[in-house]
Write a protein that holds these residues in place. Structure first.
Motif, mmCIF file in Angstrom:
data_model
loop_
_atom_site.group_PDB
_atom_site.id
_atom_site.type_symbol
_atom_site.label_atom_id
_atom_site.label_comp_id
_atom_site.label_asym_id
_atom_site.label_seq_id
_atom_site.Cartn_x
_atom_site.Cartn_y
_atom_site.Cartn_z
ATOM 1 N N GLY A 66 -0.062 7.448 2.300
ATOM 2 C CA GLY A 66 0.498 7.200 3.620
ATOM 3 C C GLY A 66 -0.285 6.111 4.332
ATOM 4 N N VAL A 67 0.419 5.351 5.175
ATOM 5 C CA VAL A 67 -0.205 4.282 5.958
ATOM 6 C C VAL A 67 -0.147 4.693 7.430
ATOM 7 C CG1 VAL A 67 -0.173 1.829 6.536
ATOM 8 C CG2 VAL A 67 0.569 2.593 4.262
ATOM 9 N N GLY B 200 -7.106 3.850 3.741
ATOM 10 C CA GLY B 200 -6.144 4.930 3.523
ATOM 11 C C GLY B 200 -6.792 6.289 3.668
ATOM 12 N N MET B 201 -6.116 7.177 4.427
ATOM 13 C CA MET B 201 -6.677 8.496 4.733
ATOM 14 C C MET B 201 -5.885 9.649 4.123
ATOM 15 S SD MET B 201 -9.406 8.204 6.605
ATOM 16 C CE MET B 201 -9.523 9.841 7.314
ATOM 17 N N ALA C 177 1.966 -3.698 4.215
ATOM 18 C CA ALA C 177 2.291 -2.376 4.755
ATOM 19 C C ALA C 177 1.411 -2.064 5.955
ATOM 20 C CB ALA C 177 2.110 -1.314 3.672
ATOM 21 N N LEU C 178 0.108 -2.334 5.825
ATOM 22 C CA LEU C 178 -0.806 -2.058 6.928
ATOM 23 C C LEU C 178 -0.552 -3.004 8.100
ATOM 24 C CD1 LEU C 178 -3.125 -0.418 8.036
ATOM 25 C CD2 LEU C 178 -4.710 -1.985 6.902
ATOM 26 N N ALA C 179 -0.248 -4.261 7.810
ATOM 27 C CA ALA C 179 0.040 -5.219 8.881
ATOM 28 C C ALA C 179 1.251 -4.792 9.689
ATOM 29 C CB ALA C 179 0.257 -6.613 8.292
ATOM 30 N N VAL D 62 2.715 3.618 0.696
ATOM 31 C CA VAL D 62 2.411 2.748 -0.434
ATOM 32 C C VAL D 62 2.605 3.578 -1.704
ATOM 33 C CG1 VAL D 62 0.584 1.513 -1.662
ATOM 34 C CG2 VAL D 62 0.809 1.272 0.816
ATOM 35 N N LYS D 63 3.501 3.132 -2.563
ATOM 36 C CA LYS D 63 3.755 3.842 -3.828
ATOM 37 C C LYS D 63 2.871 3.217 -4.892
ATOM 38 C CE LYS D 63 7.441 5.817 -6.606
ATOM 39 N NZ LYS D 63 8.901 5.955 -6.774
#
Length: 289
Positions: free
Chosen positions: A21-22, A48-49, A271-273, A286-287
């Motif tokens: 997950g993001v 990533g957490m 994805a993070l951006a 994110v896969k």
């Protein structure tokens, strides 16, 4: 970058990551704005957490998880989840129940358990009213879904792009870019709301907090200054029991994460951006495998 597979320490499990997950927390940690959640590891660091995957190895003292189990949980020691393998904290990891996909499970550690915590803390009776300030993100939509499942009346604020997803689950949506939030809210509920859940913070929190009948029923998820307004910061429970609870809610159809983007690992920076803009609807994942 390439790195050796991490070695799980005591109370940790090594997993092969399927989906990560993001979250906004990821870029806040990267920016140094949140301390104590990343194991104190130096940069360069994998971000990533939260993740879902398969247990490859167990450290000492791990109970209730076996090699080969499909699991989801938190990487609280700084291992990061934007990776093919990582370590999760075993007490903060649970088995994925049969019938729940890894993609959905990967969205639950942060958004799912936060939503459960918020509504437990508010403890409003059926028929009560709640304002979700910033309803369109992953946590906001989860809070709204669970609130509706508790027979609460939900009004949510957000930008125009968030309207479709919010209204699709039954939220009365207020577009802050086109409407006077306070004026619209007071027209809907002249006597105020039984609860206010804030996911925006800052000036926005200070704008909506007076809409609560009782300031103690203003719960903030991100802005720790909320006690200055008489409200409370969410009390987080990130243990296995709460993970299992969020998974049961997902299986029962009371919590259906709105996943709006699935990126390959090679596209994790994008994805993070996207999440960092603050305008993402639902959850981004994110896969990995």
């Amino acid at each position: 970058m390439d790195r050796p597979d991490p070695v799980p320490g005591r109370d940790e499990v090594l997993i092969r990551v399927g989906v990560a997950g993001v979250n906004p927390l990821d870029h806040l940690l990267r920016s140094g704005l949140v301390d104590g959640l990343d194991g104190g590891r130096p940069f360069p660091r994998v971000l990533g957490m939260e993740a879902a995957g398969t247990v490859l190895a167990r450290g000492e003292g791990v109970d209730g998880l076996e090699v080969g189990d499909a699991v989801f949980g938190f990487a609280l020691t700084g291992g990061g989840t934007y990776a093919e393998t990582t370590v999760l904290s075993a007490p903060n990891t649970a088995r994925i129940p049969e019938g729940l996909s890894a993609t959905v499970a990967a969205t639950l550690p942060v958004a799912g358990t936060t939503a459960v915590d918020v509504l437990d803390q508010l403890s409003l009776p059926a028929g009560a009213t709640v304002l979700v300030n910033g309803v369109g993100g992953g946590v906001g939509l989860a809070v709204a879904q669970l609130a509706l499942g508790r027979d609460l009346r939900v009004i949510g604020t957000g930008s125009t792009a968030k309207r479709e997803h919010a209204e699709s689950i039954g939220v009365r949506f207020v577009d802050y870019t086109a409407e006077d939030v306070v004026g619209t809210a007071r027209a809907l509920l002249p006597d105020g709301f039984d609860g206010v859940v804030d996911l925006a913070g800052g000036t926005s929190l200070r704008t909506v907090a007076p809409l609560a009948r009782d300031p103690r029923n203003v719960i903030a998820v991100g802005d720790r200054s909320v006690p200055d307004l008489g409200g409370r910061f969410v009390e987080r429970r990130v243990d296995r029991e709460n993970l299992q609870r969020s998974a049961r809610l997902a299986l029962d159809g009371l919590l259906t994460p709105v996943i709006t983007a699935v990126h390959p690992l090679s596209d994790a920076p994008a994805a993070l951006a996207t999440v960092e803009t603050g305008h993402t609807s639902g959850k981004v994942v994110v896969k990995v495998a």
